[in-house]
Scaffold this motif. Structure first.
Motif, short mmCIF file in Angstrom:
data_model
loop_
_atom_site.label_atom_id
_atom_site.label_comp_id
_atom_site.label_asym_id
_atom_site.label_seq_id
_atom_site.Cartn_x
_atom_site.Cartn_y
_atom_site.Cartn_z
N PHE D 69 9.59 -2.38 -10.10
CA PHE D 69 8.19 -2.33 -10.48
C PHE D 69 7.40 -3.49 -9.87
O PHE D 69 6.26 -3.32 -9.47
CB PHE D 69 8.03 -2.35 -12.00
CG PHE D 69 8.67 -1.19 -12.70
CD1 PHE D 69 9.02 -0.04 -12.00
CD2 PHE D 69 8.95 -1.22 -14.05
CE1 PHE D 69 9.62 1.04 -12.62
CE2 PHE D 69 9.54 -0.14 -14.69
CZ PHE D 69 9.88 0.98 -13.98
N MET D 199 14.14 -13.21 -6.10
CA MET D 199 12.73 -12.99 -6.42
C MET D 199 11.93 -14.28 -6.48
O MET D 199 10.77 -14.31 -6.10
CB MET D 199 12.60 -12.24 -7.76
CG MET D 199 13.09 -10.81 -7.72
SD MET D 199 12.42 -9.82 -6.34
CE MET D 199 10.82 -9.35 -6.99
N TYR D 206 9.65 -12.76 -2.10
CA TYR D 206 8.23 -13.01 -1.85
C TYR D 206 7.59 -11.81 -1.19
O TYR D 206 6.55 -11.31 -1.61
CB TYR D 206 8.09 -14.28 -1.00
CG TYR D 206 6.73 -14.44 -0.39
CD1 TYR D 206 5.66 -14.85 -1.16
CD2 TYR D 206 6.51 -14.16 0.97
CE1 TYR D 206 4.40 -14.99 -0.59
CE2 TYR D 206 5.27 -14.29 1.53
CZ TYR D 206 4.21 -14.70 0.75
OH TYR D 206 2.98 -14.81 1.29
N GLU D 207 8.25 -11.33 -0.14
CA GLU D 207 7.66 -10.19 0.59
C GLU D 207 7.58 -8.96 -0.29
O GLU D 207 6.59 -8.23 -0.28
CB GLU D 207 8.50 -9.87 1.83
CG GLU D 207 8.27 -10.83 2.96
CD GLU D 207 8.68 -10.24 4.31
OE1 GLU D 207 9.04 -9.05 4.36
OE2 GLU D 207 8.62 -10.98 5.30
N ARG D 209 7.34 -8.77 -3.53
CA ARG D 209 6.28 -8.92 -4.51
C ARG D 209 4.91 -8.68 -3.87
O ARG D 209 4.07 -7.98 -4.41
CB ARG D 209 6.32 -10.33 -5.10
CG ARG D 209 6.43 -10.33 -6.59
CD ARG D 209 6.58 -11.72 -7.15
NE ARG D 209 7.54 -12.54 -6.47
CZ ARG D 209 7.28 -13.73 -5.93
NH1 ARG D 209 6.08 -14.23 -5.99
NH2 ARG D 209 8.22 -14.42 -5.32
N MET D 210 4.74 -9.30 -2.70
CA MET D 210 3.44 -9.15 -2.05
C MET D 210 3.20 -7.69 -1.68
O MET D 210 2.09 -7.18 -1.78
CB MET D 210 3.36 -10.04 -0.80
CG MET D 210 3.45 -11.52 -1.09
SD MET D 210 2.28 -12.08 -2.33
CE MET D 210 0.80 -12.26 -1.36
N GLN D 213 2.08 -5.76 -4.65
CA GLN D 213 0.71 -6.00 -5.10
C GLN D 213 -0.32 -5.43 -4.14
O GLN D 213 -1.34 -4.91 -4.57
CB GLN D 213 0.48 -7.49 -5.27
CG GLN D 213 1.18 -8.05 -6.50
CD GLN D 213 1.19 -9.55 -6.52
OE1 GLN D 213 0.93 -10.19 -5.51
NE2 GLN D 213 1.50 -10.11 -7.67
N ASN D 214 -0.08 -5.57 -2.87
CA ASN D 214 -1.07 -5.09 -1.90
C ASN D 214 -0.35 -4.77 -0.58
O ASN D 214 -0.21 -5.63 0.28
CB ASN D 214 -2.15 -6.15 -1.68
CG ASN D 214 -3.26 -5.65 -0.77
OD1 ASN D 214 -3.10 -4.66 -0.06
ND2 ASN D 214 -4.38 -6.34 -0.79
#
Ligand SMILES: Nc1ncnc2c1ncn2[C@@H]1O[C@H](COP(=O)(O)OP(=O)(O)OP(=O)(O)O)[C@@H](O)[C@H]1O
Ligand SMILES: Nc1ncnc2c1ncn2[C@@H]1O[C@H](COP(=O)(O)OP(=O)(O)OP(=O)(O)O)[C@@H](O)[C@H]1O
Ligand SMILES: [Mg+2]
Ligand SMILES: [Mg+2]
Lengths: 297, 517, 317, 345
Positions: D69, D199, D206-207, D209-210, D213-214
């Motif tokens: 998620f 994470m 990092y990648e 998660r980014m 988000q977008n």
């Protein structure tokens, strides 16, 4: 011939609760809510239907109770997801969990049974013979004689298509999903539209629940929604909320669900026939996605 | 000027938790029948003030008087009912709906069963369109019309509700130079019909030509209100930023170096197979700023996307520093191209991520100092130092590194993005509307940055809808019209009229002849 | 004051792999537990594992620690039961419905010969479909069975039922619907039964717990007949449930507990309960009696033959 | 972060208070009931180890959902992936004969692969035909469930058993107990630590998660968005598969019917309650495991029906989340008031 009619009727039976819940879900879908609480609303509806029908000696009051029960679930959803702005997915998961626990708990508390409650005192929703059509030889048997809720579901589909695409409420409803801020600044609080969409969804899920417990069979069993809410959600998302598309998907699912029973004579193990509806859903998703991709390309 | 005070905002305070005081004891009044401009730097609180008035944001203190009575608009609906309408900074329309649907949304005429009376709605919209001479077709989808037309739809939406007060938050930011005067005439006509107009803008020229009175805000406070006729652009700018702002070019003559960026014969189509770019040729040399002018939607977007590898090209070649990147993946391009996109929230950053996370994007791949544990780990210590470096070098006003990016004001967001991209130290810099929505102070800062890049011998391609900006910083201006590069002009040898002429599609062939010679 | 020298017997736990509320197997056992409680005044508890494999071991452990006597239905955790019985040799473990033997041989197993009653259910169905004097029975000799799962215990019922049908008339066709482990979806059960009635079945035997309740309702809807399972379900849909194949788990639990109390209990036994003990049987008594006396008599006769051993029912387990 | 911990603790406490009221209304003694709950979940050796063992699948599927998620893909396929992982471990455990030192890692590998295979199928359908993974993984859950049931009913059926189950896997593949605690817990903790490192400290995390988000921004930033999608699906599927494998190897040592139960759905819920944070998932996983394990104690000691725990869990979820939101509102209001005072001065 009998088997054919049996298959058609199995299809209708399998499709009805999914169709009703999905029609409810399409309202919340257009309002931009990720609503997975249909399962729980349906279950509570099914329970309250039996509760009402048994104690008030009337299927009609039972149906009203079902709707009321689902509305209470919607109320909790509204309180948390709309008013307190908690995560919708989470609220839905918690509500589904809550519904299972609560109905089991109340089943034991009120009826002093576990598992299932069945009693001759539960009044079932009657089946309806359509006035003119019933007389026609083939068509009559095909179209008439189903449970009242089946026709309610058909009506709900037509009505929802009308409401969503033709009325003021529909225009605002879709706007709430597309861009809530725009709707807010147009002078319509998006949160109100969301609340209404949840109320409509609860009414539909309540009916679906009543169909499960007072329509097709006449009893309440723990967890009797049995994943139908999830299938409804998948149907809604699969066709991006279009009521006609939902009708098609529900019928398809109902058909393949019925087929699992009819394929029994064959040599395919029952575990594989049981997969058919889900594989068929994947199949329709494939067709839908490929078509969409082609249209975009 | 014996107008009545129509709206009186008294001692308005608004805090965005945890610690942004967006409005600190703001008092200002607006008179009926005036055009009142609200100016101020990014984050001064202009939008917030208007949202509070309109019922979109709750205030924490203060009173609002409208027509002499104390009012309390809790929702926009109540504000609309009182005859107040607002057009937001971001366009708030539903692209999936038609023009008339967008306009009537929230005030739909209905017939039996709550059905929308389509005929009546469309007629009413058509009437309004005619009355105000807006050139719009009520039946087109808003998603298919230009930004300027959408702006008109927003205004029509208010007029349809018969509002007497219009609040326009930066209505001109997205308009082309040709469209702005049009809008102004319309606004002036509205005022003459008795409407009161409050408008927010960063374009000081506009403010001075259009408005009757101007209120300047700075850091959540009112600096002052004065009649526009008594002000100069320099006065305004000084009030806004609290120091002198230069409006003339400081571009020093400089001999450009070798060719750094070369796009040849670019062709590009959109999803409906309409050609969006045909045979576009652009070259940028080291130490040169090339501006791209054009009415929005004439291929600039596709040009940018093609250069960045975001959309496939049907043909053409791209070259940076002699390296062919026509078929390169995005990461390879990023080793050569710094890119400042026009839409900060969509392409330039992730609004929900932290400042640090947004600031180190791309560097985390290209710069080995960001790696630990044989490349598996991300060196957060170095990342923090890096963000400090951006903060110091680019004068970013920000809170903690782990604060969400959206807590920064627009100008500061842009500075972080600029810092991130420019620190990539690439030979070629692609900037798409880098100053859109920024205040004069920040714009000045960006222009300085651009010129600094130029003197560092980097090649810059600058896409801008602001001709003044192009004339101030660009060495050459290429003009795009309907997907063609129709002109390539040395800035010193051309003028605004000529560029405007090409932009509007004039003298295509002649333009080619000119560039060839 | 404790004077008895034998093991303590005052805390009884009924531990089941599934959940109560099946109107059948588990519930029948619960009835026995409740009777023990009222009869002996001992403390009883029920732990439902809800078919959650992760609960079997901790459930057993907790039960063994808490109680003196554990009645357990140990489908799918026979291994855990053996280990636990070895770990707590002083506790009494009574395993119901399957045979489990631990190395210290302390577990007593109760085994039902359910083939005998299922066979009799088949006899009943066979007699019914061939008797057109019964209302709505058609000329085709077809009967059906709805099974909730494809597992050995259920299939033992199904096969014995078929044997019983064919004992009456080899020409009778037996149609089956075997679901894939769907125990708690009455709608599915009804759908299955309807499909069988569409195939001209006159009688449908359900071996499907809650799912089977749908079978009974389908019978009523079609005006045809069903045979219930595990408990007496004849009055759930009066006039449509012609018989029930019962398995009186409660009674056996009471019997065994009695032996525990009176000191005749021996650990490590295998107790087999067939029709001769009355624990498994076909009951036909109902508020509304559908079956004609001739059929009832015939059923009694076959029952007696089974009890006498003159008719051997094939065993599948 | 600290705010989240605070609101979490307050929320859990509030939920327990609500639960106590319900219990009292039903005529149960809340103190004794909660006492039994604690005793059978934490304050007895066997209860505590059972709580830890139960936490293994809860936390692993929770981590799977958290990472998915947070990184974008709506992978709701943990239930199916868990079963496929369990099947993988079972297959190796049944048919490969090696010493423990080799067999255990091999089984774990098979579990990881089994889960990854099932999520990879969803990823493949998404990449090739743009089929929404939300629906695909949901449907694959049902399919995996029936498939596993078939496998244990027919090809791998243990003929001596009376319900569908496989034979016992080779004892060499059994995870040993260490001081009463099954080593599957160690593997789970190890997996959790690795997840946290990925994470919170890793470049991939990092990648991911980014990207979550977008995605457009991440793509422009040079991240391999499509590859990351596939990687996240595979990793999260493998985590759920590991849960299944460890359940086989640490628990019944065979694939029995009902192995998956509701663990994966609970795991998904735990992930969402924890706002997709790794440490939050770990802690809430332990909490829910203790609740579910302690339920046995409540049934035994005070005869509270086990449904009560279902209701209590739902109440905890809602109250924790609502508490988080309300607490934020309170903090915001306090901050606003402080600022107002400051600016008035
Ligand atoms: N300026 C702001 N700063 C921080 N959070 C905000 C801001 N504006 C809105 N929010 C938050 O965004 C969410 C959506 O706000 P929105 O204005 O749509 O809701 P609302 O209309 O206030 O809610 P309701 O309908 O319950 O009154 C809310 O959680 C709100 O607290
Ligand atoms: N929803 C919000 N949540 C938190 N802070 C906010 C929010 N909206 C605005 N702010 C903050 O309030 C301050 C005032 O913002 P506002 O949008 O009113 O500025 P503005 O003058 O309109 O600037 P611009 O010219 O960039 O539009 C800024 O510091 C901004 O970061
Ligand atoms: Mg603004
Ligand atoms: Mg017959």
């Amino acid at each position: 011939m009998n088997v054919l009619f049996g298959l058609v009727s199995a299809m209708v039976v399998g499709a009805t609760p999914i169709l009703l819940a999905a029609i409810g879900g399409t309202f919340t879908f257009y309002a931009g809510i990720f609503n997975i609480a249909m399962e729980g609303m349906m279950l509570v509806g099914a329970f309250c239907a039996v509760l009402g029908s048994f104690f008030l000696h009337s299927w009609f009051l039972g149906v009203l109770c079902a709707i009321a029960g689902a509305l209470i679930m919607a109320g909790i959803f509204i309180l948390f997801a709309v008013k307190l702005h908690t995560d919708e997915f989470l609220t839905g998961i918690a509500l589904n969990l809550f519904a299972v626990g609560l109905t089991t708990f109340l089943l034991r508390d009120i009826f002093h049974v576990k598992g299932a409650f069945t009693d001759a005192g539960i009044r079932a929703i009657p089946s309806v013979k359509l006035p003119l059509i019933d007389g026609i030889p083939f068509l009559g048997r095909l179209l008439s004689g189903y449970n009242l809720i089946v026709y309610v579901a058909v009506l709900a589909t037509v009505l929802s298509a009308f409401v969503i695409f033709r009325t003021r409420f529909g225009l605002r409803l879709r706007a709430a999903g597309y861009n809530a801020v725009c709707l807010n600044s147009s002078g319509v609080p998006a949160s109100m539209i969301r609340i209404w969409s949840l109320i409509v969804c609860a009414v539909c899920c309540g009916l679906a629940g009543a169909y499960l417990s007072l329509g097709y069979v006449r009893l309440f069993a723990e967890n009797m929604s049995a994943g139908r809410g999830w299938i409804s959600l998948a149907a809604v998302i699969l066709v991006s909320g279009n009521p006609w598309g939902i009708a098609v998907i529900s019928l398809l699912f109902g058909f393949f669900d019925g087929l699992t029973v009819f394929l029994q004579g064959s040599r395919i193990p029952t575990q594989f026939t049981a997969m058919i509806p889900y594989v068929a859903t994947l199949g329709s998703l494939y067709l839908y996605s490929v078509r969409k991709k082609r249209r975009q390309a | 000027m014996a107008r009545d005070v129509l709206i009186d905002l008294q001692h308005i305070t608004k805090v965005f938790p945890p610690d942004t005081v967006a409005l600190a004891d703001v008092s200002v009044s607006f008179e009926s029948g005036e055009i009142h401009a609200l100016v101020g730097e990014n984050g001064a609180g202009k939008s917030t003030l208007m949202k509070v008035f309109y019922g979109l944001e709750r205030r924490d203190a203060g009173d609002i008087f409208f027509r002499g009575a104390k009012v309390e608009f809790r929702t926009p609906r109540e504000a609309i009912a009182a005859g107040i309408g607002m057009v937001h900074q971001e366009i708030l329309l539903i692209p999936e709906y038609t023009v008339w649907q967008n306009i009537v949304l929230g005030a739909e005429p209905v017939s039996a069963f709550g059905t929308i009376d389509v005929h009546r709605a469309r007629e009413a919209v058509r009437q309004k369109i005619e009355e105000f001479q807006f050139n719009l077709d009520p039946d087109t989808l808003v998603g298919d019309i230009s930004v300027a037309a959408r702006q008109k739809v927003e205004i029509l939406k208010l007029l349809y509700r018969n509002v007497s007060v219009l609040v326009l938050d930066e209505p001109t930011a997205v308009l082309t130079p040709q469209e702005i005067p049009q809008l102004f005439t319309e606004l002036a006509r509205l005022r003459d019909k008795g409407h009161t107009i409050i408008f927010i803008s960063h374009r000081l020229d506009e403010v001075l030509t259009l408005s009757d009175r101007v209120t300047v805000m700075r850091r959540g406070k009112i600096v002052g209100t004065s009649a526009a006729s008594k002000l100069t652009k320099e006065d305004l700018a000084r009030q806004m930023v609290g120091r002198e702002v230069l409006f003339t070019s400081r571009r020093q003559p400089q001999e450009p170096g070798e060719i750094v960026f070369r796009a040849q014969g670019l062709n590009c189509s959109d999803t409906e197979h309409r050609a969006r770019l045909h045979d576009a040729n652009v070259e940028v040399r080291a130490g040169e700023i090339v501006g791209v002018a054009g009415v929005e939607g004439n291929g600039q977007f596709e040009l940018v996307n093609a250069i960045m590898g975001l959309v496939p090209m049907t043909s053409g070649t791209l070259e940076v520093k002699g390296k062919d990147i026509t078929h390169a993946d995005i990461l390879t391009r990023r080793t050569l191209i710094a890119f400042v996109p026009q839409d900060r929230g969509k392409m330039g950053a992730s609004l929900a991520a932290s400042i640090l996370e947004d600031a180190i994007m791309t560097h985390h791949i290209l710069d080995p100092r960001f790696r630990t544990w044989k490349g598996l780990g991300l060196n957060y210590r170095h990342a923090a130092e890096f963000v400090d470096q951006i903060r110091d070098q680019f004068a970013v006003n920000m809170g903690h590194l782990s604060d969400p990016f959206h807590s920064l004001s627009g100008g500061n967001q842009q500075k972080v993005i600029l810092g991130r991209e420019l620190l990539l130290e690439t030979p070629f810099v692609l900037m798409d509307q880098p100053t859109r929505g920024l205040d004069v102070g920040s714009i000045e800062y960006v222009h300085q940055l651009l010129l600094a890049l130029r003197s560092k011998k980097r090649a810059v391609l600058l896409i801008s809808a602001d001709l003044d900006e192009l004339f101030m910083v660009a060495d050459r201006i290429v003009v795009m019209c309907q997907g063609d590069v129709v002109a390539d002009l040395a800035t010193d040898a051309t003028n605004g009229e000529e560029v405007g002429y090409y932009m509007l599609g004039g003298k295509k062939d002649a333009a080619h002849a000119e560039t060839d010679s | 004051k404790p004077t008895a020298t034998g093991p303590k017997t005052d805390k009884v736990v009924y531990l089941i792999n599934g959940a109560l509320g099946d109107n059948a197997f588990y519930d029948s056992g619960q009835k026995g537990i409740d009777n023990i409680k009222s009869q002996y005044g001992v403390e009883t508890r029920t732990i439902e594992c809800n078919f959650d494999a992760g609960k079997y071991e901790p459930g057993l452990e907790a039960a063994a620690q808490y109680s003196d006597v554990v009645f357990v239905i140990s489908y799918a955790f026979e291994d855990n039961l053996k280990a636990m019985a070895d770990k707590y040799p002083d506790k009494i473990f009574v395993n119901i419905d399957t045979i489990v033997q631990n190395s210290k041989n302390t577990i007593t197993s109760i085994k039902y010969i359910e083939e005998e009653s299922a066979f009799l259910a088949g006899v009943c169905a066979g007699l019914t479909t061939t008797d057109m004097s019964i209302k709505n029975v058609n000329a085709d000799k077809v009967v059906g069975v709805v099974a909730a799962a494809d597992d050995p215990v259920v299939m033992a019922f199904v096969k014995a039922y078929e044997d019983g049908v064919h004992y009456i008339d080899k020409a009778i066709k037996v149609e089956r619907v075997v679901l894939a482990g769907i125990w708690d979806d009455p709608a599915k059960g009804k759908q299955a039964a309807l499909s069988l009635y569409d195939k001209k079945c006159d009688v449908v035997f359900q071996v499907a717990s809650e799912t089977g309740l749908g079978v009974l309702q389908a019978a009523k809807e079609r005006g045809l007949y069903a045979i219930g399972v595990d408990t007496n379900q004849n009055d759930i849909e009066p006039g449509y449930v012609i018989a029930s194949d019962i398995k009186d788990v409660g009674k056996t639990i009471e019997d065994v507990y009695k032996t525990i109390k009176d000191g005749t209990y021996k650990p490590g036994q295998v107790l087999k309960y067939g029709m001769n003990t009355g624990t498994v049987d076909l009951v036909t008594e109902a508020k509304v009696q559908v079956l004609p006396q001739s059929i009832l008599d015939r059923i009694s006769k076959v029952r007696q033959q089974i009890i006498d051993g003159t008719l051997a029912v094939t065993k599948y387990q | 972060m600290r705010k989240q911990t605070l609101s979490g603790i307050l929320g859990v406490l509030a939920a327990f208070v609500i639960g106590a009221l319900v219990l009292a209304l039903q005529g149960f003694n809340p103190v004794a009931t909660y006492g039994a709950l604690l005793q059978y979940s934490l304050f007895s050796a066997s209860g505590f180890t059972a709580t830890l063992t139960r936490a293994v699948p809860l936390i692993l599927t929770g981590l799977s959902a958290s990472i998915a998620f947070a990184s974008g893909p709506v992978n709701l396929g943990q239930p199916g992936q868990l079963e496929m992982g369990a099947l993988g471990a079972t297959l190796i455990g049944l048919f490969v004969h090696l010493p423990s030192a080799f067999l255990i890692p091999l089984c774990i590998l098979a579990a990881l692969l089994g889960g990854a295979l099932w999520s990879g199928l969803a990823a493949l359908l998404k990449r090739a035909f743009a089929m929404d993974e939300f629906i695909v993984t949901l449907m694959l859950n049902f399919i995996a469930d029936y498939f596993a049931l078939w496998v244990i009913t027919y090809p791998l059926f243990d003929p001596s058993a009376s319900s569908p189950m496989t034979r016992s896997i080779n004892t060499a593949a059994w995870l040993p107990d260490l001081g009463g605690v099954n080593t599957s817990v160690l593997f789970m903790v190890l997996a959790a630590v690795i997840c946290w490192l990925i994470m919170s400290r890793g470049r991939s995390g990092y990648e991911w998660r980014m990207t979550g988000q977008n995605p457009l921004f991440a793509r422009i930033g040079g991240c391999k968005v499509d590859a990351n999608y596939v990687r996240v699906m595979l990793v999260t599927g493998a985590l759920a598969g590991l849960a299944g494998g460890l359940m086989i190897m640490g628990g019944p040592h065979r694939f029995v019917k009902g192995l998956g139960a509701n663990y994966a759905w609970d795991g998904i819920m735990i992930a969402v309650v924890a706002s997709n944070g790794i440490s939050g998932t770990f802690l809430y996983g332990l909490l829910f495991s203790a609740l579910q394990q302690g339920a046995i104690g409540m049934e035994l000691v005070t005869a509270v029906p086990s449904e009560f725990i279902d209701v209590l869990q739902a109440v905890i979820v809602l109250v924790v989340v609502a508490g988080r939101v309300s607490l934020n509102m309170v903090f915001d209001r306090l901050a606003t008031r402080r600022k107002l005072k400051e600016s008035a001065r």
